[in-house]
Design an enzyme around this catalytic site. Structure first.
Site, PDB file in Angstrom:
ATOM      1  N   ASP A  73       5.238  -7.421   2.283  1.00  8.58           N
ATOM      2  CA  ASP A  73       4.476  -7.806   1.093  1.00  8.58           C
ATOM      3  C   ASP A  73       5.423  -8.127  -0.063  1.00  8.58           C
ATOM      4  O   ASP A  73       6.346  -7.351  -0.344  1.00  8.58           O
ATOM      5  CB  ASP A  73       3.593  -6.631   0.636  1.00  8.58           C
ATOM      6  CG  ASP A  73       2.168  -6.760   1.132  1.00  8.58           C
ATOM      7  OD1 ASP A  73       1.754  -7.865   1.520  1.00  8.58           O
ATOM      8  OD2 ASP A  73       1.462  -5.733   1.125  1.00  8.58           O
ATOM      9  N   GLU A  90      -9.590  -9.255   3.090  1.00  9.21           N
ATOM     10  CA  GLU A  90      -9.843  -7.852   2.724  1.00  9.21           C
ATOM     11  C   GLU A  90     -11.212  -7.690   2.064  1.00  9.21           C
ATOM     12  O   GLU A  90     -11.535  -8.364   1.075  1.00  9.21           O
ATOM     13  CB  GLU A  90      -8.722  -7.345   1.789  1.00  9.21           C
ATOM     14  CG  GLU A  90      -8.940  -5.883   1.398  1.00  9.21           C
ATOM     15  CD  GLU A  90      -7.684  -5.169   0.908  1.00  9.21           C
ATOM     16  OE1 GLU A  90      -6.595  -5.770   0.914  1.00  9.21           O
ATOM     17  OE2 GLU A  90      -7.812  -3.993   0.523  1.00  9.21           O
ATOM     18  N   SER A 127       0.847  -1.201   0.000  1.00 10.00           N
ATOM     19  CA  SER A 127       0.000   0.000   0.000  1.00 10.00           C
ATOM     20  C   SER A 127       0.881   1.249   0.000  1.00 10.00           C
ATOM     21  O   SER A 127       0.400   2.344  -0.298  1.00 10.00           O
ATOM     22  CB  SER A 127      -0.922   0.006   1.225  1.00 10.00           C
ATOM     23  OG  SER A 127      -0.180  -0.212   2.406  1.00 10.00           O
TER      24      SER A 127
HETATM   25  O1  KIV Z   1      -0.549  -3.378   1.435  1.00  8.21           O
HETATM   26  C1  KIV Z   1      -1.066  -3.366   2.550  1.00  8.21           C
HETATM   27  O2  KIV Z   1      -0.867  -2.451   3.364  1.00  8.21           O
HETATM   28  C2  KIV Z   1      -1.915  -4.488   2.905  1.00  8.21           C
HETATM   29  C3  KIV Z   1      -2.836  -4.344   4.072  1.00  8.21           C
HETATM   30  C4  KIV Z   1      -3.730  -3.203   3.946  1.00  8.21           C
HETATM   31  C5  KIV Z   1      -3.534  -5.595   4.396  1.00  8.21           C
HETATM   32  O3  KIV Z   1      -1.887  -5.494   2.256  1.00  8.21           O
END
Ligand code: KIV
Length: 258
Positions: free
Chosen positions: A81, A177, A43
Protein backbone atom coordinates in the site's frame (compact mmCIF):
# COMPACT_ATOMS: atom_id res chain seq x y z
CA UNK A 1 3.31 -7.91 -17.59
CA UNK A 2 4.84 -10.35 -15.08
CA UNK A 3 3.96 -14.07 -15.10
CA UNK A 4 2.52 -13.73 -11.58
CA UNK A 5 0.13 -10.98 -12.70
CA UNK A 6 -0.86 -12.97 -15.83
CA UNK A 7 -1.71 -15.96 -13.61
CA UNK A 8 -3.95 -13.75 -11.45
CA UNK A 9 -5.72 -12.28 -14.49
CA UNK A 10 -6.29 -15.79 -15.87
CA UNK A 11 -8.23 -16.76 -12.77
CA UNK A 12 -11.09 -14.35 -13.62
CA UNK A 13 -14.34 -16.28 -14.14
CA UNK A 14 -12.55 -19.54 -13.32
CA UNK A 15 -10.97 -19.67 -9.88
CA UNK A 16 -11.25 -17.44 -6.83
CA UNK A 17 -8.27 -15.20 -6.10
CA UNK A 18 -6.93 -15.26 -2.54
CA UNK A 19 -5.39 -12.09 -1.11
CA UNK A 20 -4.16 -11.87 2.48
CA UNK A 21 -2.28 -9.26 4.46
CA UNK A 22 1.09 -9.75 6.12
CA UNK A 23 3.20 -7.26 8.04
CA UNK A 24 6.21 -9.42 8.92
CA UNK A 25 8.35 -12.35 7.73
CA UNK A 26 6.91 -15.16 9.86
CA UNK A 27 3.33 -14.33 8.94
CA UNK A 28 4.30 -13.86 5.30
CA UNK A 29 5.80 -17.37 5.18
CA UNK A 30 2.44 -18.87 6.13
CA UNK A 31 0.29 -16.46 4.08
CA UNK A 32 2.41 -17.15 0.99
CA UNK A 33 1.33 -20.81 1.04
CA UNK A 34 -2.30 -19.83 0.38
CA UNK A 35 -2.33 -16.40 -1.20
CA UNK A 36 -2.13 -15.35 -4.83
CA UNK A 37 -1.47 -11.86 -3.51
CA UNK A 38 0.29 -10.98 -0.26
CA UNK A 39 -0.65 -7.43 0.66
CA UNK A 40 1.34 -5.27 3.01
CA UNK A 41 -1.69 -3.16 3.85
CA UNK A 42 -1.59 0.16 5.62
CA UNK A 43 -4.16 -1.48 7.92
CA UNK A 44 -0.98 -2.21 9.90
CA UNK A 45 -1.52 1.26 11.35
CA UNK A 46 -4.61 0.20 13.27
CA UNK A 47 -3.70 -3.48 13.73
CA UNK A 48 -0.13 -3.02 15.03
CA UNK A 49 0.13 0.60 16.13
CA UNK A 50 -3.42 1.25 17.39
CA UNK A 51 -3.74 4.33 15.15
CA UNK A 52 -7.34 5.51 14.78
CA UNK A 53 -6.69 6.24 11.11
CA UNK A 54 -4.42 4.92 8.36
CA UNK A 55 -3.58 8.59 7.69
CA UNK A 56 -0.86 8.29 10.34
CA UNK A 57 1.00 5.47 8.57
CA UNK A 58 4.29 6.67 7.10
CA UNK A 59 6.37 5.60 4.12
CA UNK A 60 9.01 4.38 6.57
CA UNK A 61 6.42 2.20 8.39
CA UNK A 62 5.41 0.62 5.08
CA UNK A 63 8.97 0.10 3.84
CA UNK A 64 10.23 -1.42 7.12
CA UNK A 65 7.35 -3.92 7.36
CA UNK A 66 7.54 -4.72 3.64
CA UNK A 67 11.26 -5.53 3.90
CA UNK A 68 10.41 -8.08 6.57
CA UNK A 69 7.49 -9.49 4.52
CA UNK A 70 9.73 -9.79 1.44
CA UNK A 71 11.84 -12.37 3.29
CA UNK A 72 8.79 -14.61 3.71
CA UNK A 73 7.17 -14.26 0.29
CA UNK A 74 8.36 -16.75 -2.30
CA UNK A 75 5.52 -17.51 -4.70
CA UNK A 76 2.71 -14.96 -4.34
CA UNK A 77 2.56 -11.47 -5.82
CA UNK A 78 3.69 -8.97 -3.20
CA UNK A 79 1.73 -5.71 -3.19
CA UNK A 80 2.47 -2.76 -0.91
CA UNK A 81 0.00 0.00 0.00
CA UNK A 82 1.19 3.52 -0.77
CA UNK A 83 0.39 5.42 2.43
CA UNK A 84 -1.72 8.56 2.70
CA UNK A 85 -0.18 11.73 1.29
CA UNK A 86 2.52 9.88 -0.67
CA UNK A 87 0.78 10.18 -4.06
CA UNK A 88 -0.56 13.74 -4.05
CA UNK A 89 1.04 14.60 -7.40
CA UNK A 90 2.37 12.61 -10.36
CA UNK A 91 5.96 13.31 -9.40
CA UNK A 92 5.57 12.45 -5.70
CA UNK A 93 3.65 9.26 -6.61
CA UNK A 94 6.43 8.13 -8.93
CA UNK A 95 9.23 9.07 -6.54
CA UNK A 96 7.60 7.27 -3.61
CA UNK A 97 6.49 4.20 -5.60
CA UNK A 98 10.04 3.83 -6.95
CA UNK A 99 11.42 4.12 -3.41
CA UNK A 100 9.01 1.44 -2.12
CA UNK A 101 9.86 -0.92 -4.99
CA UNK A 102 13.61 -0.31 -4.78
CA UNK A 103 13.81 -0.82 -1.02
CA UNK A 104 11.30 -3.65 -0.59
CA UNK A 105 11.56 -5.48 -3.95
CA UNK A 106 7.75 -5.74 -4.02
CA UNK A 107 5.95 -6.53 -7.28
CA UNK A 108 3.29 -3.81 -7.24
CA UNK A 109 1.76 -0.94 -5.27
CA UNK A 110 -1.85 -0.20 -4.30
CA UNK A 111 -3.44 3.27 -4.26
CA UNK A 112 -6.88 4.26 -2.96
CA UNK A 113 -9.25 6.11 -5.28
CA UNK A 114 -10.65 6.47 -8.79
CA UNK A 115 -11.03 9.56 -10.98
CA UNK A 116 -9.40 11.86 -8.40
CA UNK A 117 -6.06 10.05 -8.63
CA UNK A 118 -6.24 8.75 -12.19
CA UNK A 119 -3.46 11.07 -13.35
CA UNK A 120 -1.07 9.61 -10.74
CA UNK A 121 -2.09 6.04 -11.62
CA UNK A 122 -1.58 6.69 -15.35
CA UNK A 123 1.81 8.19 -14.59
CA UNK A 124 2.93 5.16 -12.54
CA UNK A 125 1.75 2.69 -15.18
CA UNK A 126 3.42 4.68 -17.98
CA UNK A 127 6.60 4.33 -15.95
CA UNK A 128 6.22 0.55 -15.81
CA UNK A 129 4.99 0.27 -12.24
CA UNK A 130 2.30 -2.36 -11.64
CA UNK A 131 -0.68 -0.90 -9.82
CA UNK A 132 -3.61 -2.38 -7.94
CA UNK A 133 -6.68 -0.15 -7.52
CA UNK A 134 -8.92 0.28 -4.48
CA UNK A 135 -12.51 1.58 -4.65
CA UNK A 136 -15.53 1.86 -2.34
CA UNK A 137 -14.71 2.59 1.25
CA UNK A 138 -11.34 4.35 1.19
CA UNK A 139 -9.93 4.30 4.74
CA UNK A 140 -7.21 6.89 3.97
CA UNK A 141 -9.75 9.61 3.13
CA UNK A 142 -12.96 8.40 4.81
CA UNK A 143 -14.56 10.91 7.15
CA UNK A 144 -16.51 9.94 10.26
CA UNK A 145 -18.05 6.50 10.71
CA UNK A 146 -17.17 3.93 8.03
CA UNK A 147 -20.24 3.37 5.79
CA UNK A 148 -20.86 0.93 2.94
CA UNK A 149 -20.86 2.30 -0.62
CA UNK A 150 -22.77 1.85 -3.86
CA UNK A 151 -26.22 1.98 -2.31
CA UNK A 152 -27.62 4.94 -4.24
CA UNK A 153 -27.89 5.13 -8.06
CA UNK A 154 -25.44 8.05 -8.03
CA UNK A 155 -22.83 6.18 -5.98
CA UNK A 156 -23.28 3.07 -8.11
CA UNK A 157 -22.72 5.00 -11.36
CA UNK A 158 -19.65 6.71 -9.93
CA UNK A 159 -18.15 3.42 -8.76
CA UNK A 160 -18.74 1.78 -12.14
CA UNK A 161 -17.19 4.76 -13.94
CA UNK A 162 -14.21 4.76 -11.58
CA UNK A 163 -13.71 1.01 -12.06
CA UNK A 164 -13.77 1.35 -15.86
CA UNK A 165 -11.39 4.30 -15.69
CA UNK A 166 -8.94 2.30 -13.55
CA UNK A 167 -9.17 -0.63 -15.94
CA UNK A 168 -8.41 1.65 -18.94
CA UNK A 169 -5.41 3.08 -17.11
CA UNK A 170 -3.99 -0.45 -16.81
CA UNK A 171 -4.37 -1.50 -13.16
CA UNK A 172 -4.23 -5.31 -12.95
CA UNK A 173 -6.96 -5.73 -10.28
CA UNK A 174 -9.20 -3.62 -8.06
CA UNK A 175 -9.99 -4.05 -4.36
CA UNK A 176 -13.68 -3.33 -3.73
CA UNK A 177 -14.21 -2.41 -0.09
CA UNK A 178 -17.64 -2.39 1.59
CA UNK A 179 -19.65 -2.13 -1.61
CA UNK A 180 -23.29 -3.23 -1.79
CA UNK A 181 -23.52 -6.79 -3.17
CA UNK A 182 -25.50 -5.95 -6.33
CA UNK A 183 -23.14 -3.07 -7.21
CA UNK A 184 -20.03 -5.21 -6.63
CA UNK A 185 -21.60 -7.91 -8.81
CA UNK A 186 -22.23 -5.43 -11.62
CA UNK A 187 -18.70 -3.96 -11.45
CA UNK A 188 -17.21 -7.47 -11.51
CA UNK A 189 -19.32 -8.35 -14.56
CA UNK A 190 -18.33 -5.19 -16.47
CA UNK A 191 -14.59 -5.56 -15.88
CA UNK A 192 -12.10 -7.76 -17.70
CA UNK A 193 -9.69 -7.44 -14.78
CA UNK A 194 -10.40 -9.14 -11.42
CA UNK A 195 -12.12 -7.55 -8.47
CA UNK A 196 -10.95 -8.47 -4.98
CA UNK A 197 -13.70 -7.98 -2.42
CA UNK A 198 -13.59 -7.06 1.23
CA UNK A 199 -17.06 -6.67 2.66
CA UNK A 200 -18.35 -6.61 -0.93
CA UNK A 201 -20.10 -9.99 -1.23
CA UNK A 202 -19.31 -13.33 -2.80
CA UNK A 203 -19.71 -11.90 -6.31
CA UNK A 204 -16.15 -10.55 -6.52
CA UNK A 205 -13.43 -12.52 -8.34
CA UNK A 206 -11.40 -12.84 -5.16
CA UNK A 207 -11.44 -12.03 -1.48
CA UNK A 208 -9.07 -10.21 0.84
CA UNK A 209 -9.08 -10.05 4.62
CA UNK A 210 -6.65 -8.76 7.20
CA UNK A 211 -4.95 -11.97 8.39
CA UNK A 212 -4.79 -10.81 12.01
CA UNK A 213 -8.59 -10.38 11.91
CA UNK A 214 -9.46 -13.75 10.40
CA UNK A 215 -7.28 -15.68 12.85
CA UNK A 216 -8.70 -13.77 15.81
CA UNK A 217 -5.41 -12.15 16.79
CA UNK A 218 -6.76 -8.66 16.19
CA UNK A 219 -10.02 -8.17 18.02
CA UNK A 220 -12.59 -6.35 15.89
CA UNK A 221 -16.35 -6.21 15.47
CA UNK A 222 -16.36 -5.19 11.80
CA UNK A 223 -19.38 -6.86 10.17
CA UNK A 224 -17.54 -8.44 7.24
CA UNK A 225 -14.84 -10.08 9.38
CA UNK A 226 -15.26 -13.77 10.11
CA UNK A 227 -13.03 -15.25 12.81
CA UNK A 228 -11.89 -18.56 11.29
CA UNK A 229 -9.84 -19.59 14.33
CA UNK A 230 -9.13 -18.18 17.76
CA UNK A 231 -5.36 -17.83 17.52
CA UNK A 232 -5.19 -16.07 20.90
CA UNK A 233 -6.34 -19.33 22.49
CA UNK A 234 -3.29 -21.15 21.09
CA UNK A 235 -0.95 -18.35 22.15
CA UNK A 236 -2.38 -18.55 25.65
CA UNK A 237 -1.96 -22.32 25.80
CA UNK A 238 1.73 -21.98 24.91
CA UNK A 239 2.38 -19.12 27.30
CA UNK A 240 0.57 -20.89 30.14
CA UNK A 241 2.62 -24.07 29.67
CA UNK A 242 5.85 -22.08 29.61
CA UNK A 243 4.88 -20.20 32.78
CA UNK A 244 3.87 -23.39 34.60
CA UNK A 245 7.05 -25.26 33.65
CA UNK A 246 9.28 -22.35 34.67
CA UNK A 247 7.54 -22.13 38.04
CA UNK A 248 7.84 -25.89 38.57
CA UNK A 249 11.50 -25.76 37.46
CA UNK A 250 10.67 -28.28 34.71
CA UNK A 251 12.00 -25.87 32.12
CA UNK A 252 14.81 -25.52 31.20
CA UNK A 253 15.62 -29.20 31.57
CA UNK A 254 19.09 -30.65 30.94
CA UNK A 255 18.16 -31.04 27.31
CA UNK A 256 17.72 -27.27 27.01
CA UNK A 257 20.84 -26.42 29.03
CA UNK A 258 24.58 -26.31 28.26
O1 KIV B 1 -4.79 -1.91 4.29
C1 KIV B 1 -5.25 -3.01 3.99
O2 KIV B 1 -4.97 -4.04 4.62
C2 KIV B 1 -6.13 -3.08 2.84
C3 KIV B 1 -6.99 -4.29 2.67
C4 KIV B 1 -7.83 -4.55 3.82
C5 KIV B 1 -7.73 -4.28 1.40
O3 KIV B 1 -6.18 -2.16 2.07
Amino acid sequence: MSIKIKKILNKKNKLKIICLTAYSKNFAEEVDKYADITLVGDSLGSVLYNYNSTKKVTLTNMIDHSKSVRMGVKKSLMVVDMPYNTYKSNSSALKNARKIIKETKCDAVKLEGGKKIISQINHLIKNKISVMGHLGLLPQTAKGKFKSKGKTEKEKKQLINDALLLQTSGVFAIVLECIKASTAKQITKYLKIPTIGIGSSVHCDGQVLVTDDLIGLNVTNIRFVKKFINFRKYINQGLKRFTTEVKLKKYPSKKHSY
